[in-house]
Design an enzyme around this catalytic site. Structure first.
Site, PDB file in Angstrom:
ATOM      1  N   HIS A   1      14.961 117.739  53.698  1.00 30.82           N
ATOM      2  CA  HIS A   1      15.377 117.780  52.415  1.00 30.82           C
ATOM      3  C   HIS A   1      14.343 117.148  51.445  1.00 30.82           C
ATOM      4  O   HIS A   1      13.999 115.835  51.452  1.00 30.82           O
ATOM      5  CB  HIS A   1      16.533 116.536  52.525  1.00 30.82           C
TER       6      HIS A   1
ATOM      7  N   HIS B   1      12.632 118.069  47.299  1.00 37.51           N
ATOM      8  CA  HIS B   1      12.838 118.589  46.029  1.00 37.51           C
ATOM      9  C   HIS B   1      11.249 118.852  45.623  1.00 37.51           C
ATOM     10  O   HIS B   1      10.497 118.082  45.489  1.00 37.51           O
ATOM     11  CB  HIS B   1      13.285 117.551  44.935  1.00 37.51           C
TER      12      HIS B   1
ATOM     13  N   LYS C   1      23.595 124.774  50.388  1.00 40.19           N
ATOM     14  CA  LYS C   1      23.781 123.372  49.634  1.00 40.19           C
ATOM     15  C   LYS C   1      24.946 123.116  48.782  1.00 40.19           C
ATOM     16  O   LYS C   1      25.019 123.995  47.865  1.00 40.19           O
ATOM     17  CB  LYS C   1      22.455 122.958  48.920  1.00 40.19           C
TER      18      LYS C   1
ATOM     19  N   HIS D   1      25.730 117.397  49.672  1.00 37.79           N
ATOM     20  CA  HIS D   1      25.652 115.977  48.807  1.00 37.79           C
ATOM     21  C   HIS D   1      26.959 115.102  48.936  1.00 37.79           C
ATOM     22  O   HIS D   1      27.871 115.703  48.294  1.00 37.79           O
ATOM     23  CB  HIS D   1      25.290 116.069  47.326  1.00 37.79           C
TER      24      HIS D   1
ATOM     25  N   HIS E   1      21.141 112.485  53.230  1.00 42.07           N
ATOM     26  CA  HIS E   1      20.615 111.268  52.616  1.00 42.07           C
ATOM     27  C   HIS E   1      21.681 110.222  52.592  1.00 42.07           C
ATOM     28  O   HIS E   1      22.266 109.602  51.783  1.00 42.07           O
ATOM     29  CB  HIS E   1      20.037 111.631  51.207  1.00 42.07           C
TER      30      HIS E   1
ATOM     31  N   ASP F   1      14.202 113.484  50.724  1.00 39.53           N
ATOM     32  CA  ASP F   1      14.685 113.682  49.262  1.00 39.53           C
ATOM     33  C   ASP F   1      13.770 113.152  48.316  1.00 39.53           C
ATOM     34  O   ASP F   1      14.228 112.576  47.324  1.00 39.53           O
ATOM     35  CB  ASP F   1      16.182 112.714  49.281  1.00 39.53           C
TER      36      ASP F   1
HETATM   37  O1  DOR Z   1      18.205 110.815  43.773  1.00 41.97           O
HETATM   38  C1  DOR Z   1      18.267 111.865  43.815  1.00 41.97           C
HETATM   39  N1  DOR Z   1      17.486 112.897  42.976  1.00 41.97           N
HETATM   40  N2  DOR Z   1      19.561 112.588  44.077  1.00 41.97           N
HETATM   41  C2  DOR Z   1      19.794 113.798  44.233  1.00 41.97           C
HETATM   42  O2  DOR Z   1      21.063 114.170  44.897  1.00 41.97           O
HETATM   43  C3  DOR Z   1      18.971 114.729  43.490  1.00 41.97           C
HETATM   44  C4  DOR Z   1      17.689 114.284  43.354  1.00 41.97           C
HETATM   45  C5  DOR Z   1      16.955 114.909  42.298  1.00 41.97           C
HETATM   46  O3  DOR Z   1      16.851 116.244  42.276  1.00 41.97           O
HETATM   47  O4  DOR Z   1      16.291 114.531  41.210  1.00 41.97           O
HETATM   48 ZN    ZN Z   2      18.136 115.683  47.104  1.00 44.25          ZN
END
Ligand code: DOR
Ligand code: ZN
Length: 346
Positions: free
Chosen positions: A14, A16, A100, A137, A175, A248
């Protein structure tokens, strides 16, 4: 005393990565240690179609540092307009490894997410048929529900009914932050797994709020009370194959976090493996680190384990790592675990 650890190259289930300047800044931090990562689709606009995912994958590959070996595993952002045939084609071509589910409004860039789960039932049924996992989520967005209860309520109101309605669907609860989620996954039959972040193994809600508000510890789902953190530690270090790492790691420029209304996300890509080695050693489970970071995830996603290895060494002196990652959009603060790190990837 063990001071050297050789494990299969880990994966991040997971992650970003964003786009543009931020992608270029943060991608090397993950590619340095990880063989693959499940790439979150919450860009603006989101990665909804197979064409979007293909184009985003190309941009990620173009941003990789020279010589890096890293395979981005793409996901699609589920909307109420998602076409089941497009999802099936994206899976059949090998491009997409998961879909997702963001409840609309639950987190960063989730506005295009799902309001009425019944509207996406045809997509979920196709996914069940072809064996494509759903990543969730897991927080309700009902304003009546306290933010610290949103995960537990999601399990009762959404997750359990969904799994009963589409029993063959393979689901990853992402998460997880509560003992409720640990218990739900532990007591489930096949087809359910959960990712756990690095930061939720380290911080509870006191770290976020006691002695001043700490925006770099703010993420969603928000860190819970200590009993929940301990339940996550037990799950992660238990060796149970249904629990694996999904960092995450979610970069935001400092100016977007250190402000009146700060964004959610902890950036842990840089020091995750060192923190995890510390955590697993502290819990007497160093020999189970490899399962959590390198074996359990591929097993659930039905992918081979990475062929390469990662070597960690414990050194007397704490290792140094950058406090911030430079980015043209604004520097990104690296997660501070609050203790010195002696395990170093060599
Ligand atoms: O803390 C987070 N940041 N939780 C999420 O679900 C999204 C993520 C983000 O994209 O910044
Ligand atoms: Zn995330």
């Amino acid at each position: 005393m063990t001071d050297s650890l050789l494990i299969h190259r880990p994966d991040d289930w997971h992650l970003h990565l964003r786009d543009g300047a931020m992608l270029r800044a943060v991608l090397p931090e993950t590619a340095r240690h990880f063989g693959r990562a499940i790439i979150m689709p919450n860009l603006v606009p989101p990665v909804v179609t197979s064409a979007d995912a293909g184009a985003y994958r190309d941009r990620i590959l173009a941003a990789l540092p020279e010589g890096a070996e890293f395979d981005p595993l793409m996901t699609l952002y589920l909307t109420e307009g998602t076409d089941p045939a497009d999802v099936a084609a994206a899976h059949a071509s090998g491009l997409v490894k998961a879909v997702k589910l963001y409840p609309a409004g639950a987190t960063t860039n989730s506005d295009s997410g799902v309001r009425d789960i019944d509207k996406v039932r045809p997509v979920l049924e196709v996914m069940a048929e072809i064996g494509l996992p759903l990543c969730t989520h897991g927080e309700v967005t009902d304003p009546e529900i306290d933010i610290f209860d949103r995960e537990a309520v999601f399990i009762d109101r959404v997750m359990d009914p969904l799994r009963r309605a589409v029993p063959e669907l393979r689901v990853v609860m992402e998460h997880i932050t509560t003992s409720d989620a640990v218990e739900y996954v532990s007591s489930a039959s096949a087809g359910l797994a959960a990712t756990i972040t690095t930061h939720h193994l380290v911080i509870n809600r006191n770290h976020l709020l006691v002695g001043g508000i700490r925006p770099h510890y703010y993420c969603l789902p928000v860190a819970k009370r200590e009993t929940h953190r301990l339940a996550l530690r037990r799950a992660a270090t238990s060796g149970d194959p249904r629990f694996f790492l999904g960092t995450d790691s979610a970069p935001h420029p400092d100016h977007a976090k250190e402000t009146g209304c700060g964004c959610a996300g902890c950036f842990t890509a840089t020091n995750t493996m060192s923190i995890l080695a510390h955590v697993f050693e502290e819990d007497g489970a160093l020999e189970r680190l490899e399962g959590f970071t390198s074996l359990n995830g591929p097993n659930f996603y039905r992918l081979p384990v990475n062929p390469g290895t990662l070597h960690l060494e414990k050194q007397a002196e704490p290792m140094s790592y950058p406090a911030k990652i430079a980015c043209d959009d604004g520097d990104v603060t690296v997660f501070d675990p609050g203790f010195p790190l002696h395990w170093r990837v060599i």
